[in-house]
Design an enzyme around this catalytic site. Structure first.
Site, PDB file in Angstrom:
ATOM      1  N   TYR A 151       7.009  66.052 -15.692  1.00 13.20           N
ATOM      2  CA  TYR A 151       6.971  64.737 -16.346  1.00 13.20           C
ATOM      3  C   TYR A 151       8.002  64.739 -17.472  1.00 13.20           C
ATOM      4  O   TYR A 151       8.134  65.732 -18.194  1.00 13.20           O
ATOM      5  CB  TYR A 151       5.579  64.490 -16.926  1.00 13.20           C
ATOM      6  N   ASP A 181      13.842  70.325 -20.084  1.00 15.16           N
ATOM      7  CA  ASP A 181      13.007  69.448 -20.894  1.00 15.16           C
ATOM      8  C   ASP A 181      11.958  70.335 -21.574  1.00 15.16           C
ATOM      9  O   ASP A 181      10.977  70.745 -20.961  1.00 15.16           O
ATOM     10  CB  ASP A 181      12.354  68.382 -20.023  1.00 15.16           C
ATOM     11  N   LYS A 189       7.502  66.638 -29.864  1.00 15.59           N
ATOM     12  CA  LYS A 189       6.237  67.270 -30.307  1.00 15.59           C
ATOM     13  C   LYS A 189       6.405  68.187 -31.519  1.00 15.59           C
ATOM     14  O   LYS A 189       6.521  67.709 -32.631  1.00 15.59           O
ATOM     15  CB  LYS A 189       5.580  67.979 -29.117  1.00 15.59           C
TER      16      LYS A 189
HETATM   17  N1  PLP Z   1       8.990  65.421 -21.636  1.00 17.24           N
HETATM   18  C1  PLP Z   1       7.886  66.181 -21.567  1.00 17.24           C
HETATM   19  C2  PLP Z   1       7.960  67.524 -20.921  1.00 17.24           C
HETATM   20  C3  PLP Z   1       6.677  65.724 -22.111  1.00 17.24           C
HETATM   21  O1  PLP Z   1       5.589  66.487 -22.045  1.00 17.24           O
HETATM   22  C4  PLP Z   1       6.649  64.440 -22.719  1.00 17.24           C
HETATM   23  C5  PLP Z   1       5.393  63.917 -23.276  1.00 17.24           C
HETATM   24  O2  PLP Z   1       4.330  64.423 -23.088  1.00 17.24           O
HETATM   25  C6  PLP Z   1       7.831  63.702 -22.785  1.00 17.24           C
HETATM   26  C7  PLP Z   1       8.977  64.215 -22.234  1.00 17.24           C
HETATM   27  C8  PLP Z   1       7.843  62.385 -23.459  1.00 17.24           C
HETATM   28  O3  PLP Z   1       7.686  62.558 -24.836  1.00 17.24           O
HETATM   29  P1  PLP Z   1       7.105  61.342 -25.745  1.00 17.24           P
HETATM   30  O4  PLP Z   1       5.694  61.159 -25.342  1.00 17.24           O
HETATM   31  O5  PLP Z   1       7.302  61.827 -27.143  1.00 17.24           O
HETATM   32  O6  PLP Z   1       7.960  60.161 -25.439  1.00 17.24           O
END
Ligand code: PLP
Length: 433
Positions: free
Chosen positions: A156, A251, A279
């Site tokens: 994700y 990511d 995060k």
């Molecule tokens: N990428 C990963 C691996 C994530 O776990 C998340 C959110 O949980 C995101 C991107 C998106 O981050 P945000 O919720 O701060 O937009």
């Protein structure tokens, strides 16, 4: 404190808030999984956090194993983070101009990350992980002059339009939108392959390699269970990207600063071309970032033609909180978290209850079966009904887990063996009686 948490929760005020929220906020929440649909019941409205403990609007107390979905590695309201925020608050909340705090955080990041991963030479801040991913993809496309992006089923990356895709019907085909409101044309350039599948990966590169701007992966896939990958699979993605002139994007919104300061890149000793963070990097404030090779970043506005911007990007409060938390992340802190999580997983696995615990550093995930799944389609859907019951059992025993069995749990540094024993005892009571 709820007088007798083993009997039931008091939810009077939480339920009242939820009723009011539903009248004005779609589904009553600002992010869907918070609505408790996956576990049943109604969401709890949190009021206060202290170290590794959460208190809701009815004064129920919980040990927090969700930690705001990962950011709070040093727990709630760490004194150093609060002091940094108070210091900054006394001066200004936002400028919309450059400020010292963003320089301090960027310098801290590059000077500590580059020795671990030499490709991390530049960083730009955003306000969320989604924005960081969206910007990294645009930068990769601008740098390579190519359109297609390869992603993995089960990873994700936030709610970026072009990445909201489910796997295509055949391997290595373009995916179809997974959300209403995303026109199929938006995902035409997204190639989806399963995790842990060397053949599909190779086939996708053979077919699309010349048109691929980037491959993006959560190197520690932690949004759909904890689908830890074989190191060789990650290395194969790295070598295929290099061979075909595509950028590799890690990511690390979850894994960054969580599986060690250097994240998955340092853990697996694989250097991506670009990395995305979120995060933990914000210390509990809304921050994202994308980082990577200087020659790629030379393409980013204002130096280059790839546009990217943000009114609150580099916001001094968020930068100050992020820097304060990151400065607390010593080897001793990681060793403490790692030891606690190992204890938890070893004890849980010794129960032999048909469920096991997958973990990496201080991320853990409960799954049903003997072998840890490495692909999204290997997770047993039926197990989610059991998880829903487990979730309720945990709430009633003062333990807060994420409200979905597909989500992972996180430890925070204020925890000690007492909290781990409490979680273990709660799990044991559920699975063995
Ligand atoms: N990428 C990963 C691996 C994530 O776990 C998340 C959110 O949980 C995101 C991107 C998106 O981050 P945000 O919720 O701060 O937009």
């Amino acid at each position: 404190m709820n007088p007798d948490p083993s009997v039931s929760l008091v939810e009077t005020r939480s339920r009242a808030f939820y009723e009011r929220a539903k009248a004005v906020i779609p589904g009553g929440v600002n992010s869907p999984v918070r609505a408790f649909r996956a576990v049943g019941g109604t969401p709890l409205y949190m009021e206060r956090g202290e170290g590794c403990r959460l208190y809701d609007a009815d004064q129920n107390e919980f040990i927090d194993f969700c930690n705001s979905w990962g950011p709070l590695i040093t727990g709630h309201r760490h004194p150093a983070v609060l002091a940094a925020l108070q210091d900054q608050m006394a001066r200004a909340l936002t400028f919309g101009t450059p400020c010292e705090q963003e320089v301090l955080l960027a310098e801290f990041l590059i000077s500590n990350l580059k020795p671990l991963t030499p490709t991390i030479e530049r960083v730009r801040f955003t306000s969320s992980g989604t924005e960081a991913v969206m910007s990294a993809l645009r930068l990769a496309r601008g740098f390579t002059g190519r359109a297609k992006v390869l992603k993995f089923d089960g990873s994700y990356h936030g709610h970026v339009d072009s990445l909201l895709v489910k796997a295509g019907s055949g391997l290595a085909t373009a995916g179809a939108p997974d959300s209403a409101g995303v026109p199929p044309e938006y995902t035409d350039h997204t190639i989806v392959v399963p995790l842990d599948d060397d053949e599909a990966l190779t086939a996708a590169f053979r077919k699309h390699g010349a048109n691929l701007a980037a491959a993006i992966i959560e190197p520690v896939p932690a949004n759909n269970g904890l689908l830890l990958q074989r190191r060789e699979f990650l290395e194969r993605i790295r070598s295929l990207c290099t061979e075909h002139g595509a950028l590799l994007i890690f990511d690390e919104v979850i894994s960054g600063f969580r599986v060690g300061f250097g994240g998955a890149a340092a853990h697996y000793k694989i250097a991506p071309d670009l990395v995305t963070y979120g995060k933990i990097i914000g210390g509990g404030m809304p921050v994202g970032a994308f980082a990577g090779r200087a020659d790629v970043f030379a393409m980013l506005a204002p130096d280059g033609p790839v546009y990217q911007a943000g009114t609150l990007s580099g916001n001094p409060l968020a930068m100050a909180a992020g820097l304060a938390q990151l400065q607390l992340l010593t080897p001793a802190l990681y060793a403490h978290l790692d030891r606690l999580c190992r204890l938890l997983a070893d004890d849980f696995d010794a129960l032999n209850c048909g469920w096991r615990m997958q973990r990496l550093h201080s991320i853990f995930w409960l799954y049903e079966g003997a072998e840890p799944p490495r692909r999204a389609d290997a997770i047993r859907r039926e197990s989610m009904q059991t998880y829903a019951k487990l979730h309720r059992h945990c709430l009633e025993n003062g333990v807060y887990l994420a409200p979905s069995g597909y989500e992972v749990g996180f430890l925070s540094s204020p925890m000690d063996e007492a909290e781990i024993r409490r979680l273990f005892a709660t799990l044991r009571a559920f699975f063995t009686t």
